[in-house]
Structure formats: C-alpha cells, structure tokens
Design an enzyme around this catalytic site. Structure first.
Site, PDB file in Angstrom:
ATOM      1  CE  LYS A 295      -3.707  -2.463   2.398  1.00 13.52           C
ATOM      2  NZ  LYS A 295      -4.350  -2.737   3.709  1.00 13.52           N
TER       3      LYS A 295
ATOM      4  CE1 TYR B 231      -3.056  -3.816   8.254  1.00  9.59           C
ATOM      5  CE2 TYR B 231      -1.530  -4.988   9.700  1.00  9.59           C
ATOM      6  CZ  TYR B 231      -2.056  -4.753   8.440  1.00  9.59           C
ATOM      7  OH  TYR B 231      -1.584  -5.458   7.377  1.00  9.59           O
TER       8      TYR B 231
ATOM      9  CB  VAL C 253      -1.375 -10.190   7.415  1.00  2.64           C
ATOM     10  CG1 VAL C 253      -2.292  -9.250   8.167  1.00  2.64           C
ATOM     11  CG2 VAL C 253      -1.765 -10.341   5.970  1.00  2.64           C
TER      12      VAL C 253
END
Lengths: 310, 310, 310, 310
Positions: A73, A246, A264
C-alpha cells in the site's frame, strides 16, 4: 527532515538483533484464511537496512522472499500520487487514522464511502482503482515499480497464493461493492479486488524491500530518479506514522517513533528520514496483525541507534 | 532525535508570518457554550518560538494571555508520567488515535471505559483524576508547574471563565460519570470535572507556552531540571503527533509534519525535537476545533524553515 | 381491540404454572450493582391476573412486594401522556425500538440527544423530567398514582434501596448529563436521576401491579375513571410490544405475542387487550435482563390460553 | 388471536379511502437507483381487503400490478419456516428490531454476520440462501408460491426491472459478500443476490397480494391447505409488527397497530389476525421508504374499523 546523524556500525547490531529476536518457540498468530502464509515456519526472522549513503546491511533471513501484503500500500500510494497532479486522489480517500479495524465497514458506512486513509483496505482498494485508470493490470505495474526500485529481478507475484487468497476474499469483495455503491470505485469491483490481492501477493526479501523503500528516506529520490516530490515523500511518511500499523499506529509511534507499514505476511517497512529504510520480517503476528518479533526488534533497534523522529 | 539543524534567522520570518496570517476579516467559528472565548477579538494573532539554545523569538500578540484549554493536556500528561513509576496510568488510558470526536462517548462505551488516548476529553479526565491522588487541587498544581516551566509569574486561572464553562459542562460531566460507572475514575466525578475545567482555564501567552513546552524539545529537560525521561519526552511527542489535533491529527501531520496540541482557545503548541517549541495563537477555529490562522501559519513556517520530523 | 374472548378457568392454570416454573435451583443472574435486588431468594415466583370483568386470580408469591424497577416506565409514560395535550413529549422522545442496550449512550449520541423510546433509560429520564414540571417530587406522585390504580395502600418507596441504588447510578447520571448537554432535560440532572431511581424503587405485589395496569386492557379506563384515551392506551401497548423487553422485545413478541414491560427486579407486566392485565415475578434474570422464569411462564400461559395479539 | 369481530361494510369505506388518500400532487420520494419504480405515475393508489370469510373488497388501482419488492420477504420467510423442521434458520438470523437502516452493514459487523431479523436486506439474503438449498431458482419458486396462494395466474417476474436493479445492487452485493465472509451464506454471493433481486421484482396487484397473505390471518391456512403452523403464523405476525416497516416499525405500530410489511415499490401488506389481509399501494415514499399515502390510508382504515391488535 534531513539529519546529519551518522549511522552507528550496523553489522554487529543487526546480528545481535537477530540473535535476540528470532522466535525460539511458536507464539503469536497467523493470518486466518490465508493458508500459504500460515505455513511459513515460525522461526523465520530477517532484517535489512538500506542507507541514504548507498550501503545495505542485513542479517538473518534477509534474502528469503516473503509475501509483502499490505506493505504494497505504501508503494501504490506513491505511484498514485506521482501521477495525480490534479489531486483527485485526496477527494476519494482521507488521511486520518481510522480508530477501527483495517477491514471494517462501519466507518465507511458512517462516512459515506470515503475511506479514512489509504492504508486501510477500503482506502487501498480506491488507490488500486485509481492506478487501474492507466492500466488494467495494475498489479503487474506495481511489480515493475518494485523491481526497478529494488534494482533486483527477484520480486514476483505468487499467483498460486493470490488465487488461494482470492477464494477467501469475501470481506474485500464486500468493501469493493460497498465503495461501488457509494460511487467511489470506477472499475468493476471484482477486477479491483483481483489486482489488490495480486499486488499483496508480491514476494520480496527484506533487502529488496529496504532498497525499494529508500526513496522515502531520500526526499523522494529513488534509484532511477525522482519517484515523488520531497513534500509527498514527507507526507507519505506522516501517513505511515499515523496510519501504518493497523489500529496499533499509536502504540508503534510510542514504542518505535518511526514511520512504518506492516503486512500480515509478517513484514514491516520503516523509514528513518534522511538516514535509511529498514525492513524486518518474521511471520507470527500480534493481536493487531503486526509482526510480533518484528515490532520488538524495531523497538530494540530504535533504542540502540537513537533513531526516532521525535 | 537531536538534530544539528541550525535555526534560520527567525525574527523576519515570524514578522512576515504575522503579516500574512493575521485574520483580516471574521472567518471561522468560536467555541459554542464558552461565551468568554467567543468574545475574544477575531484578529488576535501571536507566535513565539523558544529554542533549545535558549533564545526566544516572537511576533504579533505573543504577550497577550489566552485560555490554554486542551493544551493543558500535554502538561498534565507529563506531570502524571513523571510520578507514575508503576506505569498504572497506561492501564487506564490507551495511546491510539480515536478516529472520533474529542468528546464522543460512543468509543468509550464500546471499549468499556478505557479512553483511546490522554488527549480526548475522557482520557484527560482520567489523567486529572490520576493527578488528584496527590492533591485535591490538581488545577493549582498544574498552574504551579506551568509557572515554573515558563519562568514567569504571568499564568493564572481565569476563575470567572472556569465558573462560566462549568455551568455548561454537561458533556464532560456525562463523560466523568460514565468513566465512574466503568470504575475508571477514583475521585468524585464532579471534583474531577471542576479540576479539569479549571486547568483548561489557565491563561498564558504564546511566549510563556513556548517556554513551558521547551522541555519536550530538549529530551525532557526543563528550565529547572528534568521533567520527564528522554524516552517519555519522545513518547509524548508521538502522542501529540498521532492524537494532538482532535480528529485532524492526520491532516496536521500531513501538512505541518510536527507534533502539536491545540486548544479551543485558539492556541497550538508545536515541538521541533532538538530545535524548539513553538506556540501560535489566533482565536477563530476550523470545523475540527483547531485554530484556523494558527494551522495555516504553522504549515507556512514548516515550509519556510524545513522543520518537519519526516 | 376489544375481544369477546372468554377467559378460561384461571385458578388451576395459574397454580400449575407456579408448580412448573418456580425455580428449583439457582440459575440466571441478578442485577449487578443493586445489592438489595441480588439478595432476594432465587425461588420466589408469583403470578396474578386482573380481568376486565373485575376478577383477580393469583398464585404463588403474588402478595410479596418486589421492586418494580423499569415497570414504572409504563406508568410514568401514561401519566405524562395524560397531561400532555400539546404533544410536546413526542418531540423529546421517539417511539422506535432501539436495537441497543437499555442504558447505551451510543445511539443517543448519534441521534443528538433524542432517546429512541420512553422505555430505555434515557427516554424514561426524559419522561420523569417532564413529570417534574408539575411537581419536583415526581416519584411521590407516581406512588400516589399506583396506589390509586391498585386500590391498595400497599405500594411504598423502598428508600433504603433507592439510596443504595443511587450510590451506583453513574451510568444514569452520565445519561442525564448527556441529555442535559443536548438541551433535552429541563430540571437539574441530579434531581431527575433521584426521582427516577426512587420511582424504580417502588415496592408492589403481583396482584397490585396487575390491578394497576388493568386500565391498559380497558381502553384507558382505570379503577377511578379515565387514565388515558383509548387511542393512547393502544399506543402504550404498541410501545410495550416493540420496546418493552429491553433488546429482547422481538423475541418476547415472537414467543409470547403480547405487550409486556419488564424490570430488573424480576417483574413483568403484560396486557391482553380487552381481557386482562398479568403480572408475573421471579427475581433471576436472563442475559437481556428479563425474568428467566417469568418469561417462560408467560410463554406457557399464552400457549394454554391462546392469548396473543397475533 | 381469533376474534369475533365482524367486518363493517367495507365497500363504501374503501371507496372513501381512495377518494381521501389518492395523491393529488407529487409529494414524497421514489427509490433511488431503481428507474422503473421511479417512473410509476405518482397518483396511483389501490387498496384491497381479503377476509377470512372468503370475501374480497377493493377500490382504486387494486388490479394494477406493481413491484412487490420487500413484501416478498414475508413470503420467503413463510416458505423457509415451512421446510425448516430443524429450526436451523433461526440460528442464522435473529428476530429483533434492528434500530438501523434496512441495508446497513454496521450492525451486521458488530454482530458477526448474524442479521437482526429476516426483513432487513441482510436477513432476507440469508432466507433466500436457505431456500436455494432446495432449488437454485428460488425466485421462480417464490413466484409459484405466490401464484398458488393468490389463486391467480397474474403474478410474474419483471425480468427487465430485475436486470436493471441488479446493475445497481452494489449494496446488496456488499451485504452478500460480507455474510459470506462470516460463513453465513452457503450459495455463491452473486447467485443469492440475483435470486433476491428477482423475487423482489415480482409484479402483483393489491387484490392478489391480499389474497396471497390471507393465510397469515387464518392461523396459517392458505387457499390450498396449511402453509405454516398456527404458531408460525402468529410469529410471522410478531416479526412484521416489530420489524416490518424498516426503521419506522414503532411508528407504524403506534399509528396503525397492525402487523405490516412494506416495499419500496409502494405496497404495504397488513394482517388483521382472524379477520383479513389488506394490501394498499401508492408509489411515493416517505423518508423511511414506506408508502406515504399507503401509511396514511392504513391509519385511517384502522381508525374507521377499530382494527388493531392492541
């Protein structure tokens, strides 16, 4: 801020960090629903540092490819900003911490389809949708970008892993259709999800990721020239610091004090502005989805080197 | 991070910033329900910079006292951490961005009475409750702390303003009783609210606030010695960056790139680690409750000086 | 709807229901924070039926006084409607099921201080505030109303229980101050909470409550004349059916099919329009806060008698 | 409850209701994103009453087919319950009012994929998924069921409308994938959405719908025999009363006092237990998505006839 900090001798520090933080027994969790990630041996641990002066230090499993997952991202955001002279991207996604889980639909509903930031899944889907305006195979373009920045032919898309992950991507499909319902997705929902999952399934090593992220520590200048403007480089750093871990961004800023982005797959990319890019990897995760050993190692490294933006 | 950055000549820059950013006409909003704040003339604008090398620069209305309001939360947090060797404070309040409004009860209910961070009202009430374990008149102690750090006898509690604000503090009372119901308030709810409102009603000038906040730019070392440890100083900075500007923390980090804390009195305190503390003040607010002219001035100052943690 | 249904012979049915449903062992929970309620023996069980034809049937502990708690909300609503020719009450509280817990602040915040219905705590506080416009001692007036409708001198306020409950009423205080902050409470928050807790601490027997509620089965006609209009009687019934059993209203309508209102004292008042009012009591509660044995008994009674509005 | 109420002479009442309530000018809204519904002339108004004694009364546009939309949910629920001897359906969907919008994902996320009731979209998707275990073309089976109950060959699926609606069903797709992610959808999400949209696109007249719904007023006995058990008939009625009118269920129970289910096509089906089934239709909607003229007409009819379950 470009700092005059001289990096301490890193080799012994990194070796010591590998000794201290490589998991000795199985703790932490693995991502539910992504069997190939769950299968990675728990004791993998690698770390690499690419400095603005052109050196690369590494230790442990720093040359073992792993799934970069959400670390992608950072790079899709940089790619989108590079081509977004009109600033339209920032009308489709905000830049605020979300305060909720990375794949939550609640906030998205309350805020009428405008994701809180580009690092929660909804925001990343919008960024990928934005990239797809130029090419329908956005994931391949992300791969080319990373290959170039890492100056390595190593990175590849693990298509088997992507296919497997796609089969259990109901939540991401829900997010994509939800965005579509709000008019904040231009391409077909299924195509965006496929590109998103494939960009997440890119396999890279710690060394490659540290080198690929180095432009963020160098005012936007990458190995092949300018990637983003100096102000955009700073701004990506600010979004990493406030939104990159997160819903543990505050805790990470508190403990490590550096802009970071985790995935992850167990990787974390960290930027020390003006000094270096760091990538650490260890597959087992804490309750928030961040690498357990990786987070501890970065806190340790920050303490030993004094690297912190605060 | 202690940086070797030399501050540029600041006097002409600050004068120019005052010229550029002092409001020429009435825009922005005033805090609802606090009549005395609403009465401050809209064209007030002051700025002060206190450097780690001991100099103080200022321009505009930098010597006019204003209501520090939520900027007090930075100092009560430092005071609480100073005396909290057991770390109990961090079991009563988290360090994550909230993603919701500063006085929201929603998140507090969902998270069973543990406030997201010490800078939303619920978290600040817990910090004040913590300070009250030592002295029931916590607000007076906050005043003494600020007086000492600012090396000025200027700061005072505007008791008339506090009384007026107390009369319309229903939301803060609701928060306090709510915390009490969850067992996360030890003192009587009404007493905590009174101390909280009185600490918010402390009047200080830009010059005084910049000097009082300087310990955060100096690894925790204040004018009279150590206030907090170097690591706590960094950590307060990280909480300011991720949580200090109500629900515009991400936007402020993006535009200004520095740890800051604002108050509805129109003040903003900003830290440049290793370099200086800055206080800007202008009373009219944007939709998120941050000083309109103050935020713009800080973005401008950051651009001119290159000051940014990223 | 006035029905021609003839009640079956009730004495043997009620006796059998007591035999079947009186708890034999301790199951279910007691209200946290209200010690006096928690102390009631678990095997108490009473039931009473007051018919529109003037008969009263009862069995078990039907003459043992218990704390009516939230059942009081039915009567304060009727009292408020009786005097509210202008309809102002319905601008201060809605009539929709809440879908959330009885003492939640979340929905109240999202909906700007207008409670979803008069039977959640926030709504009941507004109703009590409304009654206090006529008399500051609203709880005493509720007691007088119940005494008259029950045609009994038995009902009384358990002031010791009220005092004890007041000491742990932080959540209700939070709700009251929250309402005050939204401008939806006219009297002082603390006074409203006191009246509310005292009205909840009224002690009555099953027989008294069934008789007091009979006006709702008789188109609004009570023992001393009209209490509310026929349409208001129907409407209170509809609010009981949709909102009367905390967040188990749907389940109760599904299993029992009658308008009901429960209290954490273990009582449930049920209306069979045109036929009778029923009160059942047993102190242990299910997870939603409704009497465990009482709910089961009412489902059984509904099956045996065919009483259901559907 | 089977009541002995004799229906008043209905023809003049229905004619008068059509005169009073047929819209004279364009007010209210039309469903966004369903162009074919928006195109229906605003002054359409029909009403039909099918009594348990076998008579059918009607007036206005009672023989004009319209899109039944969410009224289909009553019938799919009955079909699902009929075949669900194991009670598995009630482990997949609850029976509580939702308190939120009919197509909200918020509550679904907070409650881990178990929809609040079968009449919100998420719950209806689960019911359709349940029906698809027997036949993949569930919508055709719903059509056959309605055709049989209405004793009319009139009902048909408007496939053009369904195709058009499918093209803008992003929110329903999001809900379906979300349910899939929680493991609460067995068939492919897209197939469930298609069946759901096609069942909603069934075209029927007021007369046909009143006749099709009559089994709910007759203890579950339909024109061709038992549809559901008497207790399931009552229970469907209770779910209609508490959940049938989107988030205006409480208001409808308050004003009309009867179990009802509305659709965004402008139809409302109402049950008077033991007496009749009523269908009213007028296409313009209020803010909650219920027929504006239809709701007013039903309140009027309830007042004139005394029909109310309370």
């Amino acid at each position: 801020m470009t700092t005059a900090l001289k990096a301490p001798p890193l080799d012994p520090i990194l070796d010591d960090i590998v000794r201290s933080h490589r998991p000795q027994q199985e703790t932490g969790s693995v991502p539910a629903n992504i069997p190939l990630l769950a299968a990675v041996p728990f004791d993998r641990f690698g770390i690499a540092v690419a400095t603005t002066s052109g050196e690369v230090f590494s230790s442990g499993d720093a040359d073992v490819p792993f799934s970069i997952q959400s670390i992608s991202k950072v790079f899709t955001l940089a790619m989108a900003l590079r081509g977004d002279s009109s600033g339209i991207l920032w009308s489709r996604v905000l830049r605020e911490p979300s305060g909720t889980s990375f794949n939550s639909l609640v906030q998205l509903e309350l805020e009428h389809g405008i994701p809180r930031n580009p690092f929660i899944n909804a925001g990343a889907l919008v960024v990928t949708d934005h990239l797809m305006e130029e090419t329908s195979d956005a994931a391949a373009q992300v791969l080319r970008f990373l290959t170039a920045q890492a100056a390595s032919t190593g990175p590849f898309i693990d298509e088997a892993a992507a296919a497997s992950e796609l089969a259990s991507s109901s939540r991401n499909r829900a997010l994509a259709h939800f965005l579509k319902g709000f008019g904040n997705l231009k391409q077909p929902a299924e195509s965006v999800v496929q590109n998103y999952v494939r960009q997440c399934s890119i396999m890279m090593t710690c060394v490659e990721l540290a080198k690929a992220g180095l432009f963020l520590a160098r005012d936007g200048h990458g190995s092949l020239g300018t990637v983003v403007s100096p102000s955009d480089a700073k701004r990506i750093g600010s979004i990493m610091l406030t939104c990159g871990m997160y819903d543990a961004a505050g805790e990470f800023a508190y403990r490590v004090g550096l802009p970071g982005k985790s995935g992850v797959g167990g990787g974390i990319l960290v930027i020390v502005p003006g000094v270096c890019a760091i990538c650490v990897w260890s597959p087992r995760l804490d309750a928030k989805g961040n690498s357990l050993a990786g987070t501890a190692a970065l806190a340790d490294l920050s303490d030993r080197t004094g690297w912190s933006v605060f």
